[in-house]
Design an enzyme around this catalytic site. Structure first.
Site, PDB file in Angstrom:
ATOM      1  N   TYR A   9       0.877  -1.229   0.094  1.00  0.00           N
ATOM      2  CA  TYR A   9      -0.128   0.030   0.164  1.00  0.00           C
ATOM      3  C   TYR A   9       0.914   1.243   0.057  1.00  0.00           C
ATOM      4  CZ  TYR A   9      -2.789   3.635   2.011  1.00  0.00           C
ATOM      5  OH  TYR A   9      -3.238   4.917   2.215  1.00  0.00           O
TER       6      TYR A   9
ATOM      7  N   PHE B 217      -1.294  10.848   8.629  1.00  0.00           N
ATOM      8  CA  PHE B 217      -0.855  10.021   9.433  1.00  0.00           C
ATOM      9  C   PHE B 217      -2.301   9.325   9.822  1.00  0.00           C
ATOM     10  CE2 PHE B 217       3.452  10.233  10.461  1.00  0.00           C
ATOM     11  CZ  PHE B 217       4.127  11.055   9.222  1.00  0.00           C
TER      12      PHE B 217
HETATM   13  N1  UFG Z   1      -4.207  -1.557  16.664  1.00  0.00           N
HETATM   14  C1  UFG Z   1      -4.354  -2.762  17.664  1.00  0.00           C
HETATM   15  N2  UFG Z   1      -5.531  -3.456  17.687  1.00  0.00           N
HETATM   16  C2  UFG Z   1      -6.294  -3.361  16.540  1.00  0.00           C
HETATM   17  C3  UFG Z   1      -5.973  -2.550  15.694  1.00  0.00           C
HETATM   18  C4  UFG Z   1      -4.916  -1.674  15.726  1.00  0.00           C
HETATM   19  O1  UFG Z   1      -3.783  -2.730  18.733  1.00  0.00           O
HETATM   20  O2  UFG Z   1      -7.189  -4.049  16.588  1.00  0.00           O
HETATM   21  C5  UFG Z   1      -3.149  -0.888  16.916  1.00  0.00           C
HETATM   22  C6  UFG Z   1      -1.933  -0.882  15.748  1.00  0.00           C
HETATM   23  O3  UFG Z   1      -1.136  -1.860  15.879  1.00  0.00           O
HETATM   24  C7  UFG Z   1      -1.596   0.601  15.644  1.00  0.00           C
HETATM   25  C8  UFG Z   1      -2.443   1.465  15.961  1.00  0.00           C
HETATM   26  O4  UFG Z   1      -3.617   0.515  16.900  1.00  0.00           O
HETATM   27  O5  UFG Z   1      -0.286   0.553  16.466  1.00  0.00           O
HETATM   28  C9  UFG Z   1      -3.282   1.978  14.986  1.00  0.00           C
HETATM   29  O6  UFG Z   1      -3.540   1.073  14.089  1.00  0.00           O
HETATM   30  P1  UFG Z   1      -4.448   1.354  12.738  1.00  0.00           P
HETATM   31  O7  UFG Z   1      -4.749   0.144  12.069  1.00  0.00           O
HETATM   32  O8  UFG Z   1      -5.600   2.211  13.365  1.00  0.00           O
HETATM   33  O9  UFG Z   1      -3.672   2.320  11.997  1.00  0.00           O
HETATM   34  P2  UFG Z   1      -2.130   2.232  11.286  1.00  0.00           P
HETATM   35  O10 UFG Z   1      -1.204   3.158  12.124  1.00  0.00           O
HETATM   36  O11 UFG Z   1      -1.962   0.900  11.059  1.00  0.00           O
HETATM   37  O12 UFG Z   1      -2.458   3.003   9.957  1.00  0.00           O
HETATM   38  C10 UFG Z   1      -2.269   4.023   9.435  1.00  0.00           C
HETATM   39  C11 UFG Z   1      -3.418   4.401   8.448  1.00  0.00           C
HETATM   40  C12 UFG Z   1      -2.808   3.606   7.178  1.00  0.00           C
HETATM   41  C13 UFG Z   1      -1.284   3.869   6.931  1.00  0.00           C
HETATM   42  C14 UFG Z   1      -0.524   3.649   8.164  1.00  0.00           C
HETATM   43  C15 UFG Z   1       0.751   4.131   7.928  1.00  0.00           C
HETATM   44  O13 UFG Z   1      -4.600   3.925   8.707  1.00  0.00           O
HETATM   45  O14 UFG Z   1      -3.393   3.865   6.011  1.00  0.00           O
HETATM   46  O15 UFG Z   1      -1.288   4.653   9.145  1.00  0.00           O
HETATM   47  O16 UFG Z   1       1.719   3.095   8.587  1.00  0.00           O
HETATM   48  F1  UFG Z   1      -0.857   3.084   6.119  1.00  0.00           F
END
Ligand code: UFG
Length: 336
Positions: free
Chosen positions: A139, A169
C-alpha cells in the site's frame, strides 16, 4: 471553483467534498462505490459513478475544472500484501490515467491523498518530509510511486500543473452533519482501524479489543500513533488548493510539487486510545494483549511544521477525547 473529488463517497473524500461545498465551491465526485457509499456523497455534489481511469477523461474534458482532489484508493495494508495487483492497478495505474487526463485537459491543480506509510519504519521522530521513504508494505509503496509520478508530471508541465501531496497520519473522528445533513465518518466493510474497532466493543458489536503488542520501546509498551481529526485534514486540502492558486508560492519553488505531512504532532499509545474510548463511552471495553501485527512500526508521529508554514494549516481538534467523541457520536448514530 469547480473541483473534482475522486473517492468522494469514502470517509476522507466525502468530508473533503463537504468542506469544499461549505466553502462555496462546485463539487463533482467521481467514485465507483466499490468501498464508498452513495449516501455519503454530500448533498450538492454531483456524483459521476465509475472508475477514475474510465471516467476522468470525460469529466475533465467537459471543461471548467479548476482542480482535482484525488482521494480514491485501495487502502488496506494487509490486503495489499496478498493482492498486490489490486493496489498497483487500483492505485498506481489509475492515478497515471488521472494525471494523463489532467495534462490533456490542462487542469492546473491537484491535491493528492498520500500517507505516512510512504516512510515505513522511521529513523527519527517526529517524521519530517525529508525522512527516508522506505515503505514496508505494498500500500505504502503504491502511494510513494504516485507521489513520484506527480512530481515528474508537475515538473514536465512547465507550470501548467501544480500539486500538493498530503501525507496523512492516523485519520480519525467524524464530521458532524449540520442542518439535517448526515454525519460523515468511517464506514468500512472491513474495519482495521483502532478507534472504530474499539468503539465496536462499546456498541456490543465485538467482545474485546486486541492490543497488537505491549513490548514496544514506548512508555507503556504499546504502539504510538498521531491521530488527526478528519475535519482538520479536510481543511488542509482547502488550504492546499488556495496555495496552488497563488502565483509564486512555495509550490513553484518545490518544482510544482509540494509534499506535506499532516498530523497533530502528538503521539498517543494504543492503551491511551482505549482509555479515551472508556472515558467517552462509559463502557469498560475489555482489552487483551495479542502478538504484534506484521509491518507495524512502533512509533509514527508527524512533524507538520511544513504544512503549518507553507499552507498556514493549524489543526483545531487536537484533543484525543474530542476526536473519539466525534467518532463515537457517528458510530452510535449509525447503530441506532
Ligand atoms: N491496533 C491494535 N488493535 C487493533 C487495531 C489496531 O492494537 O485491533 C493498533 C495498531 O497496531 C497500531 C494502532 O493500533 O499500533 C493504530 O492502528 P490502525 O490500524 O488504526 O492504523 P495504522 O497506524 O496501522 O495505519 C495508519 C493508516 C494507514 C497507513 C498507516 C501508516 O490508517 O492507512 O497508518 O503506517 F498506512
Amino acid at each position: 471553483m469547480t473541483l473534482v473529488v475522486t473517492g468522494g463517497a469514502g470517509y476522507v473524500g466525502s468530508v473533503c467534498a463537504q468542506h469544499l461545498l461549505d466553502a462555496g465551491h462546485d463539487v463533482v465526485v467521481i467514485d465507483d462505490l466499490s468501498t464508498g457509499h452513495r449516501d455519503a456523497v454530500p448533498a450538492g455534489a454531483r456524483l459521476v459513478e465509475g472508475d477514475v481511469a474510465a471516467v476522468a477523461d470525460e469529466v475533465l474534458g467537459a471543461g471548467g475544472v479548476d482542480g482535482v482532489v484525488h482521494c480514491a484508493a485501495r487502502s488496506l495494508v494487509g490486503e495489499s500484501a496478498v493482492e498486490p495487483a489490486k493496489y498497483w492497478h487500483g492505485n498506481v495505474v489509475t492515478s497515471i490515467a488521472l494525471l494523463d487526463a489532467l495534462r490533456r485537459h490542462r487542469v492546473p491543480r491537484l491535491v493528492f491523498s498520500s500517507t505516512a506509510a510512504t516512510y515505513g519504519e522511521p529513523e527519527t521522530s517526529p517524521i519530517t518530509e525529508d525522512a527516508a521513504t522506505r515503505p514496508t508494505n505494498t500500500y505504502g509503496a503504491t502511494k510513494l510511486a504516485i507521489d513520484h509520478a506527480i512530481g515528474t508530471y508537475a515538473a514536465a508541465s512547465q507550470g501548467e500543473l501544480a500539486a500538493v501531496s498530503l501525507r496523512y497520519f492516523n485519520v480519525a473522528g467524524a464530521h458532524a452533519g449540520a442542518g439535517g445533513a448526515p454525519a460523515l465518518g468511517e464506514r468500512h466493510a472491513v474495519e482495521t482501524h483502532l478507534i472504530p474497532l474499539v468503539l465496536q466493543v462499546a456498541l456490543g458489536q465485538r467482545e474485546e479489543i486486541a492490543v497488537f503488542g505491549d513490548d514496544w520501546p514506548t512508555p507503556d509498551g504499546t504502539c504510538v500513533r498521531d491521530y488527526i481529526h478528519v475535519d482538520d485534514l479536510a481543511e488542509a486540502h482547502l488550504l492546499a488548493l488556495d496555495l496552488l492558486g497563488q502565483a509564486g508560492a512555495a509550490v513553484a519553488e518545490a518544482g510544482g510539487h509540494l509534499v506535506c505531512n499532516l498530523g497533530n504532532g502528538t503521539g498517543f499509545s494504543v492503551f491511551e486510545v482505549i482509555e479515551a474510548c472508556r472515558r467517552v463511552t462509559g463502557h469498560p471495553i475489555p482489552a487483551r494483549v495479542a502478538p504484534r501485527r506484521t509491518g507495524d512500526p512502533g512509533v509514527l508521529v508527524a512533524s507538520s511544521a511544513r504544512a503549518r508554514a507553507e499552507l498556514g494549516w493549524k489543526p483545531t481538534h487536537t484533543d484525543l477525547d474530542g476526536i473519539v467523541a466525534d467518532a463515537w457520536a457517528f458510530a452510535r448514530g449509525r447503530a441506532t
